[in-house]
Design a protein around this motif. Structure first.
Motif, mmCIF file in Angstrom:
data_model
loop_
_atom_site.group_PDB
_atom_site.id
_atom_site.type_symbol
_atom_site.label_atom_id
_atom_site.label_comp_id
_atom_site.label_asym_id
_atom_site.label_seq_id
_atom_site.Cartn_x
_atom_site.Cartn_y
_atom_site.Cartn_z
ATOM 1 N N VAL A 7 0.829 -1.204 0.000
ATOM 2 C CA VAL A 7 0.000 0.000 0.000
ATOM 3 C C VAL A 7 0.866 1.256 0.000
ATOM 4 O O VAL A 7 0.627 2.188 -0.769
ATOM 5 C CB VAL A 7 -0.992 0.009 1.185
ATOM 6 C CG1 VAL A 7 -1.699 1.342 1.309
ATOM 7 C CG2 VAL A 7 -2.011 -1.117 1.027
ATOM 8 N N LYS A 8 1.895 1.269 0.827
ATOM 9 C CA LYS A 8 2.787 2.437 0.868
ATOM 10 C C LYS A 8 3.458 2.670 -0.482
ATOM 11 O O LYS A 8 3.503 3.797 -0.978
ATOM 12 C CB LYS A 8 3.871 2.252 1.935
ATOM 13 C CG LYS A 8 3.403 2.480 3.337
ATOM 14 C CD LYS A 8 4.588 2.328 4.296
ATOM 15 C CE LYS A 8 4.173 2.499 5.732
ATOM 16 N NZ LYS A 8 5.318 2.331 6.654
ATOM 17 N N SER A 9 3.998 1.608 -1.077
ATOM 18 C CA SER A 9 4.713 1.778 -2.335
ATOM 19 C C SER A 9 3.769 2.179 -3.471
ATOM 20 O O SER A 9 4.130 3.024 -4.296
ATOM 21 C CB SER A 9 5.499 0.521 -2.705
ATOM 22 O OG SER A 9 4.656 -0.543 -3.016
ATOM 23 N N MET A 10 2.576 1.605 -3.500
ATOM 24 C CA MET A 10 1.627 1.975 -4.555
ATOM 25 C C MET A 10 1.148 3.409 -4.385
ATOM 26 O O MET A 10 1.020 4.142 -5.363
ATOM 27 C CB MET A 10 0.444 1.005 -4.566
ATOM 28 C CG MET A 10 0.802 -0.401 -4.997
ATOM 29 S SD MET A 10 1.537 -0.500 -6.652
ATOM 30 C CE MET A 10 0.117 -0.115 -7.660
ATOM 31 N N LEU A 23 -9.659 9.568 0.677
ATOM 32 C CA LEU A 23 -10.780 10.169 -0.053
ATOM 33 C C LEU A 23 -11.160 9.327 -1.270
ATOM 34 O O LEU A 23 -12.332 9.015 -1.482
ATOM 35 C CB LEU A 23 -10.424 11.594 -0.484
ATOM 36 C CG LEU A 23 -11.522 12.381 -1.181
ATOM 37 C CD1 LEU A 23 -12.718 12.594 -0.259
ATOM 38 C CD2 LEU A 23 -10.988 13.724 -1.651
ATOM 39 N N LYS A 24 -10.174 8.926 -2.051
ATOM 40 C CA LYS A 24 -10.447 8.148 -3.265
ATOM 41 C C LYS A 24 -11.023 6.766 -2.944
ATOM 42 O O LYS A 24 -11.833 6.245 -3.697
ATOM 43 C CB LYS A 24 -9.171 7.989 -4.088
ATOM 44 C CG LYS A 24 -8.688 9.268 -4.736
ATOM 45 C CD LYS A 24 -7.355 9.049 -5.442
ATOM 46 C CE LYS A 24 -6.787 10.310 -6.019
ATOM 47 N NZ LYS A 24 -7.471 10.772 -7.206
ATOM 48 N N ALA A 25 -10.573 6.174 -1.819
ATOM 49 C CA ALA A 25 -11.030 4.834 -1.459
ATOM 50 C C ALA A 25 -12.333 4.861 -0.671
ATOM 51 O O ALA A 25 -12.963 3.828 -0.479
ATOM 52 C CB ALA A 25 -9.958 4.116 -0.645
ATOM 53 N N GLU A 49 -11.338 -1.938 -0.322
ATOM 54 C CA GLU A 49 -11.642 -0.652 -0.956
ATOM 55 C C GLU A 49 -10.353 0.077 -1.310
ATOM 56 O O GLU A 49 -10.252 0.685 -2.379
ATOM 57 C CB GLU A 49 -12.523 0.197 -0.045
ATOM 58 C CG GLU A 49 -13.936 -0.325 0.079
ATOM 59 C CD GLU A 49 -14.780 0.437 1.088
ATOM 60 O OE1 GLU A 49 -14.410 1.568 1.461
ATOM 61 O OE2 GLU A 49 -15.813 -0.112 1.511
ATOM 62 N N VAL A 50 -9.375 0.019 -0.428
ATOM 63 C CA VAL A 50 -8.077 0.638 -0.703
ATOM 64 C C VAL A 50 -7.370 -0.113 -1.830
ATOM 65 O O VAL A 50 -6.886 0.491 -2.793
ATOM 66 C CB VAL A 50 -7.202 0.671 0.573
ATOM 67 C CG1 VAL A 50 -5.782 1.113 0.250
ATOM 68 C CG2 VAL A 50 -7.823 1.570 1.639
ATOM 69 N N ASP A 55 -6.105 -1.989 -8.377
ATOM 70 C CA ASP A 55 -6.523 -3.202 -9.098
ATOM 71 C C ASP A 55 -6.076 -4.487 -8.406
ATOM 72 O O ASP A 55 -5.617 -5.439 -9.060
ATOM 73 C CB ASP A 55 -6.026 -3.177 -10.550
ATOM 74 C CG ASP A 55 -6.670 -2.071 -11.354
ATOM 75 O OD1 ASP A 55 -7.874 -1.824 -11.159
ATOM 76 O OD2 ASP A 55 -5.979 -1.435 -12.168
ATOM 77 N N HIS A 56 -6.208 -4.515 -7.084
ATOM 78 C CA HIS A 56 -5.888 -5.697 -6.289
ATOM 79 C C HIS A 56 -7.010 -5.963 -5.296
ATOM 80 O O HIS A 56 -7.872 -5.107 -5.086
ATOM 81 C CB HIS A 56 -4.572 -5.487 -5.524
ATOM 82 C CG HIS A 56 -3.354 -5.679 -6.352
ATOM 83 N ND1 HIS A 56 -2.967 -4.772 -7.309
ATOM 84 C CD2 HIS A 56 -2.440 -6.669 -6.366
ATOM 85 C CE1 HIS A 56 -1.860 -5.197 -7.884
ATOM 86 N NE2 HIS A 56 -1.518 -6.354 -7.329
#
Length: 69
Positions: A7-10, A23-25, A49-50, A55-56
């Motif tokens: 999650v951090k790297s993406m 906000l986006k999630a 949701e995150v 796309d995972h």
């Protein structure tokens, strides 16, 4: 790669802040912070949701076999 690192790297790859990710999630900023800090108990629906932004999704994976190689 574990969930926290992913999650951090993406998020960094997409160039978004924790606030923007929340906000986006459609989740709270506190949730994103807890996720990235490795909180042991998180709601799977919110984690998905995150992950959906990248796309995972959560899925079962086999445990690593220690000392059995």
């Amino acid at each position: 790669m574990d969930l926290i690192s992913f999650v951090k790297s993406m998020r960094k790859e997409y160039g978004i802040t924790q606030e923007e990710l929340a906000l986006k999630a459609g989740v709270g900023l506190r949730f994103v912070r807890e996720l990235e800090q490795g909180k042991k108990t998180l709601r799977m629906d919110k984690v998905n949701e995150v992950l959906a932004l990248f796309d995972h999704q959560l899925a079962p994976v086999p445990k690593k076999l220690e000392n059995h190689e």
